[in-house]
Motif scaffolding. Structure first.
Motif, mmCIF file in Angstrom:
data_model
loop_
_atom_site.group_PDB
_atom_site.id
_atom_site.type_symbol
_atom_site.label_atom_id
_atom_site.label_comp_id
_atom_site.label_asym_id
_atom_site.label_seq_id
_atom_site.Cartn_x
_atom_site.Cartn_y
_atom_site.Cartn_z
ATOM 1 N N GLY A 1 70.517 -4.042 -33.952
ATOM 2 C CA GLY A 1 70.710 -3.091 -35.038
ATOM 3 C C GLY A 1 71.650 -1.989 -34.599
ATOM 4 O O GLY A 1 71.386 -1.306 -33.606
ATOM 5 N N LEU A 2 72.768 -1.837 -35.295
ATOM 6 C CA LEU A 2 73.788 -0.846 -34.952
ATOM 7 C C LEU A 2 73.777 0.258 -36.005
ATOM 8 O O LEU A 2 74.030 -0.003 -37.192
ATOM 9 N N LYS B 1 57.785 -14.586 -32.012
ATOM 10 C CA LYS B 1 58.718 -15.699 -32.187
ATOM 11 C C LYS B 1 59.696 -15.789 -31.009
ATOM 12 O O LYS B 1 60.642 -16.572 -31.046
ATOM 13 N N GLY B 2 59.481 -14.951 -29.995
ATOM 14 C CA GLY B 2 60.350 -14.968 -28.819
ATOM 15 C C GLY B 2 61.641 -14.209 -29.025
ATOM 16 O O GLY B 2 62.607 -14.403 -28.264
ATOM 17 N N ILE B 3 61.696 -13.313 -30.022
ATOM 18 C CA ILE B 3 62.917 -12.583 -30.366
ATOM 19 C C ILE B 3 62.794 -11.126 -29.935
ATOM 20 O O ILE B 3 61.802 -10.459 -30.235
ATOM 21 N N GLU B 4 63.814 -10.608 -29.250
ATOM 22 C CA GLU B 4 63.844 -9.199 -28.856
ATOM 23 C C GLU B 4 64.456 -8.375 -29.989
ATOM 24 O O GLU B 4 65.190 -8.911 -30.835
ATOM 25 N N ASN B 5 64.142 -7.098 -30.018
ATOM 26 C CA ASN B 5 64.630 -6.192 -31.061
ATOM 27 C C ASN B 5 65.348 -5.027 -30.386
ATOM 28 O O ASN B 5 64.711 -4.177 -29.762
ATOM 29 N N LEU B 6 66.677 -4.991 -30.483
ATOM 30 C CA LEU B 6 67.482 -3.968 -29.816
ATOM 31 C C LEU B 6 68.102 -3.022 -30.832
ATOM 32 O O LEU B 6 68.828 -3.453 -31.726
ATOM 33 N N THR B 7 67.820 -1.740 -30.687
ATOM 34 C CA THR B 7 68.360 -0.701 -31.556
ATOM 35 C C THR B 7 69.443 0.064 -30.809
ATOM 36 O O THR B 7 69.222 0.527 -29.690
ATOM 37 N N VAL B 8 70.614 0.206 -31.431
ATOM 38 C CA VAL B 8 71.736 0.932 -30.828
ATOM 39 C C VAL B 8 72.087 2.109 -31.728
ATOM 40 O O VAL B 8 72.322 1.940 -32.927
#
Length: 224
Positions: A44-45, A71-78
């Protein structure tokens, strides 16, 4: 990266570029390549923490982190916020499990094809340029939080005041160079290929929230 801006934001099926950023919620660096070959990641940008709509979208998507992680998914906030300012904000407004990175130069936004829209006196060419009169003619609504639809500048001022968010010098510096930065979210599979995206260019307007149902549907397709 300038060529990417000329083309537009990354589309479905395209490979995401590597970007290396300073981590906010932990020490060291975070890179897109950290996830490549390991796990999918939602990137997320955002304009920055000075934007109340971005703060709301970050909080909303951070609530999906447990479901994404399942679900094996990372969540990255920028965020386009200096690291010290971002860490101070998150100290008083913690979000459980948030993985965040600071990008005050908006390197990641350019690499993913999200332009810094210029506000001009009388020239419009969405999404690169928009006239001040056109911006002020836009109406933004947030039912339950705003008394009525407002132009974007009035909405930002109203919500920041409502939130008790004090604009600091660091925020002002980011706003001076990136007030028109467009934002978006990109769900990458474990190979770094875009499998879902939502952004202000695609949606054709400012401040629209991503569709979380569509996001989770896409996440189910690429998760473990």
């Amino acid at each position: 990266m300038s060529e990417r801006l000329n083309i537009g934001p990354l589309q479905l099926g395209e490979m995401a570029p590597n970007v290396v950023l300073d981590a906010i919620t932990r020490e060291g660096k975070i890179a897109i390549d950290d996830f490549r070959g390991e796990k999918p990641v939602l990137v997320g940008l955002y304009r920055g923490l000075h934007c109340p709509f971005c703060r709301r979208h970050i909080a909303m998507l951070s609530q999906l982190t447990p479901a994404l992680n399942e679900k094996g998914i990372e969540n990255l906030t920028v965020v386009n916020t200096p690291i010290d300012r971002a860490r101070l904000y998150l100290r008083y407004h913690p979000m459980l499990g948030l993985l965040a990175a600071s990008d005050p130069e908006r390197t990641s936004h350019r690499a993913f094809g999200l332009p810094n829209m210029q506000i001009t006196e009388d020239e419009s060419a969405w999404p690169q340029k928009v006239s001040m009169s056109e911006v002020k003619s836009m109406r933004v609504d947030l039912p339950g939080e705003m008394p009525e639809p407002m132009d974007p500048f009035a909405a930002l001022e109203y919500l920041n005041k409502k939130d008790g968010y004090d604009i600091t010098e660091a925020d002002q510096q980011m706003m001076a160079t990136g007030v028109g930065q467009l934002v978006g979210q990109f769900l990458l599979d474990r190979d770094g290929v875009v499998r879902w995206t939502s952004n202000e260019i695609l949606d054709g307007g400012l401040f629209g929230a991503p569709n979380t149902q569509d996001l989770m549907s896409a996440a189910s397709q690429i998760g473990r």
